[in-house]
Scaffold this active site. Structure first.
Site, short mmCIF file in Angstrom:
data_model
loop_
_atom_site.label_atom_id
_atom_site.label_comp_id
_atom_site.label_asym_id
_atom_site.label_seq_id
_atom_site.Cartn_x
_atom_site.Cartn_y
_atom_site.Cartn_z
N LYS A 85 0.83 -1.21 0.00
CA LYS A 85 0.00 0.00 0.00
C LYS A 85 0.87 1.27 0.00
CE LYS A 85 -4.06 -2.27 0.99
NZ LYS A 85 -3.82 -3.70 1.14
C1 LIG Z 1 -4.44 -4.81 0.74
C2 LIG Z 1 -3.67 -6.06 0.68
C3 LIG Z 1 -3.99 -7.08 -0.24
C4 LIG Z 1 -5.19 -6.99 -1.14
O1 LIG Z 1 -5.04 -6.00 -2.13
P1 LIG Z 1 -6.32 -5.45 -2.92
O2 LIG Z 1 -5.81 -4.33 -3.74
O3 LIG Z 1 -7.29 -5.01 -1.87
O4 LIG Z 1 -6.85 -6.59 -3.72
C5 LIG Z 1 -3.17 -8.18 -0.28
N1 LIG Z 1 -2.11 -8.31 0.54
C6 LIG Z 1 -1.78 -7.36 1.45
C7 LIG Z 1 -0.62 -7.57 2.32
C8 LIG Z 1 -2.54 -6.21 1.53
O5 LIG Z 1 -2.21 -5.26 2.42
#
Ligand SMILES: *Cc1c(COP(=O)(O)O)cnc(C)c1O
Length: 472
Positions: free
Chosen positions: A112
């Site tokens: 993120k």
């Molecule tokens: C947010 C997240 C996901 C999922 O990603 P999306 O974009 O919501 O599909 C997978 N793995 C981790 C570690 C995350 O923080």
């Protein structure tokens, strides 16, 4: 470039407007009016760019007149300068076919950061301008997190002027490291809210309700940091190109296996394919919360109940960004999609149309990992490759290894979180306890600040109203 809503009746906005808006006012999500496309020669010419330069090159067509190319490069340079690895998103080979794309070298140890470090700078940039985002330029960010968005967003906006952030998480359903990364940030513009007895989907539904609550939107400019914000997805397109280029793009197609929750990360892969990157397949990897796996295999998108797993950021039964895919595959008919989504919101279930199913099948496959599959994938990476991977990445690696793709197609699993973020699960599978990198330092000695609220919309709206800065 202008941005249109998936539900067809919100006003079109430019990039700056779409970045500040979050959810469209018809309940839809913003998308660029058309996909920019790079030729093979243009993609070949991207080889050798630094990550920040590549990011500016990929994003420029989306940003349009909202930023000059010089300013965009300054922002990508600042955003990616905070990463602990020079390559920003380094690629690691596991065996003849399997690769890991490490997306967790940012400040809060999950992918993120790649989008949110930039988004924090974009907010500051656009709020600093007169007449964009509506008069006096205060923004309140209201978000729901299953753990990683919250910490990444808080890191990106803590202490910034003109922004207050309210982050909702389901109490007790995030890991200790995830919670502390949010609650130990004591900047006065940061407000953590733990919702009692709630799941991530409940928290996300309250956030969506607030975006459509005119009592709130009349008083505040409400922005989004969840992947409903287009700018986040745009930033994530970049690492698909970065990995593809290293493995031979535009001359060789590559597959990606993506640990998926809200369908944001894998949708960015879809966008990369629309822009001309040769992608052999996008593998949607889920845990046992498998609404997307069911939708892609049977066409039935129906909400189940959430089962907590060792990969909490994927414990989701409503994938907001799936709407963007359905819109694009369904001929971009906003009215039709609005009624399809209204049906889903009423009955918690919908059938994909034939066009949506066939369009998805042309590029996507899917697989589901249960607790054993996850533990086995973590062990496999450790025993065979000496790599510790986190449980989310493990879902992706499991899906990659059972994909049945031809041996000559490289498969890149997106490593979405640092293993130290989920140390207990990694230790259970391997006997190894991953170390927290020094950049998160003394997380366990710091003071925490967070309020607990009941899972009740009125209580949350009340709290936000009494702690936020109005538009003015
Ligand atoms: C947010 C997240 C996901 C999922 O990603 P999306 O974009 O919501 O599909 C997978 N793995 C981790 C570690 C995350 O923080």
């Amino acid at each position: 470039m202008d941005y249109i809503s998936t539900r067809g009746s919100a006003p079109a906005l430019d990039f700056a407007g779409a970045t500040l808006a979050g959810l469209a006012n018809d309940g839809g999500l913003y998308l660029p009016r058309e996909w920019p496309r790079f030729s093979s020669a243009e993609i070949a010419a991207m080889a050798g760019l630094s990550y920040a330069e590549l990011a500016a090159r990929i994003m420029q067509p989306f940003v349009g007149d909202s930023l000059t190319s010089e300013r965009l490069l300054e922002l990508t340079t600042a955003a990616y300068g905070r990463f602990a690895h020079k390559a920003v998103t380094p690629l690691k080979q596991l065996d003849e076919q399997q690769w890991l794309l490490e997306l967790f070298h940012g400040p809060t140890l999950a992918f993120k950061d790649v989008a949110l470090q930039l988004l924090g700078l974009l907010f500051e940039e656009f709020l600093g301008r007169p007449n964009e985002g509506g008069g006096d330029q205060n923004l309140i960010i209201v978000g729901a997190t299953s753990g990683d968005t919250g910490s990444a967003a808080i890191d990106a906006v803590a202490g910034r002027a003109k922004v207050d952030i309210f982050m909702l998480h389901p109490k007790g359903r995030v890991s200790d490291v995830q919670r502390r990364q949010m609650t130990t940030v004591l900047a006065p513009n940061v407000h953590n809210i733990a919702i009692e007895g709630a799941t991530f989907d409940d928290a996300q539904a309250m956030v969506k309700r607030m975006f459509n609550d005119t009592a709130m939107t009349g008083k505040f400019n409400i922005g989004a940091v969840n992947s409903i914000n287009w700018a986040r997805l745009m930033a994530q397109v970049v690492y698909y190109f970065a990995a593809g280029l290293q493995l031979g793009a535009p001359h060789r197609p590559v597959a990606f296996s993506v640990p998926t929750g809200n369908f944001g990360d894998v949708f960015a892969g879809y966008v990369a394919a629309q822009m001309g990157l040769p992608i052999a397949q996008l593998i949607v990897a889920t845990n046992v919360n498998d609404i997307l796996h069911r939708a892609l295999t049977t066409g039935d998108y129906s909400q189940g109940t959430v089962t907590p797993t060792a990969a909490p950021s994927m414990d989701i039964q409503v994938s907001s960004n799936f709407e963007r895919l359905l819109f694009d595959l369904g001929g971009r008919d906003g009215k039709a999609l609005a009624s399809q989504m209204a049906g889903f919101e009423a009955s918690k279930s919908m059938q994909l149309t034939n066009a949506q199913r066939e369009g998805a099948a042309a590029l996507f496959s899917s697989a589901r990992a249960d607790a054993d599959n996850m533990a086995q994938a973590i062990r496999w990476a450790w025993v065979n490759c000496g790599e510790l991977i986190d449980p989310h990445t493990a879902c992706g690696l499991h899906a990659a290894r059972v994909s049945g793709l031809s041996r000559d197609v490289p498969i890149v699993t997106l490593a979405t979180a640092h293993p130290a973020k989920f140390r207990d699960a990694v230790e259970r599978a391997t006997g190894q306890r991953p170390h927290l990198p020094s950049r998160v330092g003394d997380l366990f000695d710091r003071e925490e600040r967070c309020v607990d609220l009941p899972g009740d919309y009125a209580a949350i709206a009340d709290y936000v109203s009494s702690h936020a800065t109005p538009k003015g």
